[in-house]
Design a protein around this motif. Structure first.
Motif, PDB file in Angstrom:
ATOM      1  N   ILE A  76       0.844  -1.193   0.000  1.00 37.58           N
ATOM      2  CA  ILE A  76       0.000   0.000   0.000  1.00 37.58           C
ATOM      3  C   ILE A  76       0.882   1.247   0.000  1.00 37.58           C
ATOM      4  CG2 ILE A  76      -1.758   1.301   1.272  1.00 37.58           C
ATOM      5  CD1 ILE A  76      -2.793  -1.350   0.093  1.00 37.58           C
ATOM      6  N   HIS A  77       1.925   1.230   0.805  1.00 39.08           N
ATOM      7  CA  HIS A  77       2.815   2.392   0.942  1.00 39.08           C
ATOM      8  C   HIS A  77       3.590   2.663  -0.345  1.00 39.08           C
ATOM      9  CE1 HIS A  77       6.237   4.784   2.399  1.00 39.08           C
ATOM     10  NE2 HIS A  77       5.412   5.197   3.342  1.00 39.08           N
ATOM     11  N   ASP A  78       4.197   1.631  -0.927  1.00 37.29           N
ATOM     12  CA  ASP A  78       5.094   1.804  -2.071  1.00 37.29           C
ATOM     13  C   ASP A  78       4.435   1.568  -3.427  1.00 37.29           C
ATOM     14  OD1 ASP A  78       7.134   2.296  -0.233  1.00 37.29           O
ATOM     15  OD2 ASP A  78       7.666   0.173  -0.118  1.00 37.29           O
ATOM     16  N   GLY A  79       3.293   0.905  -3.452  1.00 40.37           N
ATOM     17  CA  GLY A  79       2.603   0.629  -4.705  1.00 40.37           C
ATOM     18  C   GLY A  79       3.082  -0.657  -5.364  1.00 40.37           C
ATOM     19  N   VAL A  80       2.247  -1.186  -6.257  1.00 33.45           N
ATOM     20  CA  VAL A  80       2.563  -2.416  -6.987  1.00 33.45           C
ATOM     21  C   VAL A  80       2.241  -2.184  -8.456  1.00 33.45           C
ATOM     22  CG1 VAL A  80       2.154  -4.901  -7.173  1.00 33.45           C
ATOM     23  CG2 VAL A  80       1.880  -3.765  -4.957  1.00 33.45           C
ATOM     24  N   GLY A  88       4.717   3.026 -11.024  1.00 38.64           N
ATOM     25  CA  GLY A  88       5.900   3.521 -10.313  1.00 38.64           C
ATOM     26  C   GLY A  88       6.090   2.845  -8.969  1.00 38.64           C
ATOM     27  N   GLY A  89       5.529   1.657  -8.823  1.00 43.00           N
ATOM     28  CA  GLY A  89       5.615   0.941  -7.550  1.00 43.00           C
ATOM     29  C   GLY A  89       6.944   0.242  -7.364  1.00 43.00           C
ATOM     30  N   ALA A  90       7.224  -0.097  -6.123  1.00 41.77           N
ATOM     31  CA  ALA A  90       8.454  -0.814  -5.794  1.00 41.77           C
ATOM     32  C   ALA A  90       8.319  -2.309  -6.072  1.00 41.77           C
ATOM     33  CB  ALA A  90       8.793  -0.601  -4.324  1.00 41.77           C
ATOM     34  N   ALA A 142      -4.570  -6.972 -10.935  1.00 37.69           N
ATOM     35  CA  ALA A 142      -3.319  -7.516 -11.461  1.00 37.69           C
ATOM     36  C   ALA A 142      -2.856  -6.741 -12.705  1.00 37.69           C
ATOM     37  CB  ALA A 142      -3.470  -8.992 -11.784  1.00 37.69           C
ATOM     38  N   LYS A 143      -3.780  -6.360 -13.554  1.00 41.48           N
ATOM     39  CA  LYS A 143      -3.424  -5.609 -14.774  1.00 41.48           C
ATOM     40  C   LYS A 143      -2.983  -4.176 -14.460  1.00 41.48           C
ATOM     41  CE  LYS A 143      -6.311  -7.581 -18.428  1.00 41.48           C
ATOM     42  NZ  LYS A 143      -7.445  -7.294 -19.317  1.00 41.48           N
ATOM     43  N   LYS A 144      -3.780  -3.481 -13.646  1.00 40.68           N
ATOM     44  CA  LYS A 144      -3.566  -2.048 -13.420  1.00 40.68           C
ATOM     45  C   LYS A 144      -2.652  -1.728 -12.246  1.00 40.68           C
ATOM     46  CE  LYS A 144      -8.112  -0.945 -15.271  1.00 40.68           C
ATOM     47  NZ  LYS A 144      -9.450  -0.443 -14.929  1.00 40.68           N
ATOM     48  N   GLY A 145      -2.435  -2.690 -11.345  1.00 41.65           N
ATOM     49  CA  GLY A 145      -1.577  -2.455 -10.199  1.00 41.65           C
ATOM     50  C   GLY A 145      -2.280  -1.681  -9.098  1.00 41.65           C
TER      51      GLY A 145
END
Length: 182
Positions: A76-80, A88-90, A142-145
Motif C-alpha cells: 500500500i505504501h510503495d505501490g505495486v 511507479g511501484g516498488a 493484477a493488470k492495473k496495479g
C-alpha cells in the motif's frame, strides 16, 4: 547526557507522525478517475507504531506497521506495478490474477454493490455473481496495479515540520543542561 527535553520532543514527533499517517490512509483520493480510500478493515491504521531509537549521541524515530497489516503495508505504501500498467511501484504483479480468496472475502464482508457489466443494473450477491465479480476485480488489480500511498513518509514529514523548531530548542536546552551540570 540524558537528553530529557530532546527525548520528549522526539516522542511527540512519533505520536504526531503516527496520527497523521492514520489520517493519510483515511483521505479519499482520486486515482484513475475514481474516488479511492486505502482504509478497508482499519488494521493498517491500527498497526502504525513509532519507536525512538538512541545510540550514544544519535537519535532516530522509526515508524512502521505491526500486526496482521505488516504483511501488506509496504504494498500500500510503495505501490505495486500491474502486468500492463506501471504505477511507479516498488513491487510488480507477475501473475494475471491476485489472491482471489482475499478478494472474495472482501466482497462478502464489505457492502460492495455488484453490477452487471453490460447494463449497469445492480445484482444480488449470489454465489455466481460473487464469483464473477471476484474474477473481474482480481484480474483488474493484477493488470492495473496498486497506486502507492506513502502514508508513513507523509505522516512523518508532516509531524517533523510541526516539531522542528521545538526539537532545535530541546537539543539546545539539553546541551546547556549538560554544560552547566556540577
Amino acid at each position: 547526557m540524558i537528553f530529557t527535553h530532546t527525548n520528549k520532543v522526539l516522542n511527540e514527533w512519533g505520536r504526531l507522525g503516527g496520527e497523521r499517517s492514520q489520517f493519510e490512509l483515511k483521505i479519499t483520493r482520486t486515482i484513475r478517475g475514481r474516488k479511492v480510500s486505502r482504509m478497508a478493515s482499519g488494521n493498517l491504521a491500527k498497526g502504525i507504531y513509532y519507536q525512538v531509537l538512541r545510540q550514544k549521541r544519535d537519535f532516530a524515530v522509526k515508524f512502521g506497521v505491526q500486526g496482521i497489516a505488516s504483511k501488506y503495508s509496504s504494498f500500500i505504501h510503495d505501490g505495486v506495478n500491474g502486468t500492463e500498467v506501471n504505477v511507479g511501484g516498488a513491487y510488480s504483479f507477475k501473475k494475471k490474477f491476485v489472491n482471489m480468496d482475499a478478494i472474495r472475502k472482501w466482497i462478502i464482508a464489505k457492502p460492495v454493490a455488484l453490477r452487471d457489466p453490460n447494463t449497469g443494473a445492480f445484482l444480488s450477491k449470489t454465489e455466481e455473481n460473487i464469483d464473477r465479480a471476484t474474477y473481474m476485480i482480481s484480474r483488474s488489480i493484477a493488470k492495473k496495479g496498486i497506486v502507492g500511498v506513502p502514508f508513513i513518509d507523509a505522516g512523518s514529514e508532516w509531524a517533523f515540520n510541526k516539531i522542528q523548531k521545538k526539537l532545535e530548542n530541546a537539543w539546545e536546552q539539553d546541551s546547556i543542561d549538560f554544560l552547566t551540570e556540577d
